[in-house]
Design a protein around this motif. Sequence first.
Motif, short mmCIF file in Angstrom:
data_model
loop_
_atom_site.label_atom_id
_atom_site.label_comp_id
_atom_site.label_asym_id
_atom_site.label_seq_id
_atom_site.Cartn_x
_atom_site.Cartn_y
_atom_site.Cartn_z
N PRO A 69 0.84 -1.20 0.00
CA PRO A 69 0.00 0.00 0.00
C PRO A 69 0.88 1.25 0.00
CG PRO A 69 -0.81 -1.60 1.60
CD PRO A 69 0.51 -2.11 1.11
N GLN A 98 0.32 -0.80 -4.38
CA GLN A 98 -0.54 -1.93 -4.74
C GLN A 98 -0.56 -2.14 -6.25
OE1 GLN A 98 -3.56 -3.23 -2.21
NE2 GLN A 98 -3.58 -1.42 -0.93
N ASN A 101 -2.44 0.52 -8.33
CA ASN A 101 -3.83 0.87 -8.01
C ASN A 101 -3.93 2.14 -7.16
OD1 ASN A 101 -5.81 -1.10 -9.12
ND2 ASN A 101 -4.47 -2.57 -8.09
N GLU A 102 -2.89 2.40 -6.37
CA GLU A 102 -2.85 3.62 -5.56
C GLU A 102 -1.76 4.54 -6.09
OE1 GLU A 102 -4.16 2.05 -1.17
OE2 GLU A 102 -2.03 2.05 -1.67
N SER A 113 -6.95 6.35 -4.44
CA SER A 113 -7.12 4.90 -4.36
C SER A 113 -8.55 4.50 -4.75
CB SER A 113 -6.83 4.42 -2.93
OG SER A 113 -7.05 3.04 -2.80
#
Length: 278
Positions: A69, A98, A101-102, A113
């Motif tokens: 993350p 990720q 994705n973030e 996100s």
Amino acid sequence: MEFRSREGEARYAAFVEQAASAVVGLDFDGTLSPIVEDPDQATIHPDAPDVLVGLAEVVAAIAVITGRPARQALALGGLDEVGRAIAERGKELYIFGQYGNERWSSTRRRIISPRPPQGLASFVRSLPGVLRRHDAEDAHVELKGLAVAVHTRRLPDADAAYERLLPPLRALAEEHDLVVEPGRQVIEIRSGGMDKGHAVRTIVEELDAQAFLFAGDDLGDVEAFDAVARLRDEGLATLLVCSGSDEQRALARLADVVVDGPEGVLELLRRITKDAAG
């Protein structure tokens, strides 16, 4: 540091020549941070902040592209402060968390996100039963919000447990429309449609980069290596760096340069900084 071929040496020279318009992409674990048994205890190499800030003087941007993350990478790496120092030099640090994705940048300073993928919650509910049935109930399960990672590193025979768990976890992931990302003694389950290769292409397009370096250490970095290879075919100056691992010889075979873990990565980045500064 080992160049895999004369072609690798030539690619290094071409990258340095284009450094002012280049992006340097870096994995986190095994590349900036040594691998440890407990992923929550990972810390960035102590020399990395100064090396990254120095590197920012000679390249267009730096991007940390990781399965972690974004918030976790920022905290474990002290990358918020690194980004602040880089921004003071008129450059940018990006975090793609990720698998892309973030997203965070030293200019916007907030994490963007998406929502967690459908099926992830039911996958997590079924996971303990799978681990129990395959004699791996003591595996460390890391909940990442958008993904879940099963680490076998703490188990008595980590490699055997990994091989034992991969098929049933892959089958369970498919039942919930999720994908499996194998790594170094870790199996990550997440939504499809995004990978490190997509993050590489995104930042190259946004910054109109003329050169790209990517350094990684395991199978989770293969998509990034493939994306960089395609950029090379399109005419960009590129350099692929494997942060050496006996466990991931396949990645080493794809690399232009093989270095000895995070210490070797930082040595290479220092050399690029010096050579590009002239």
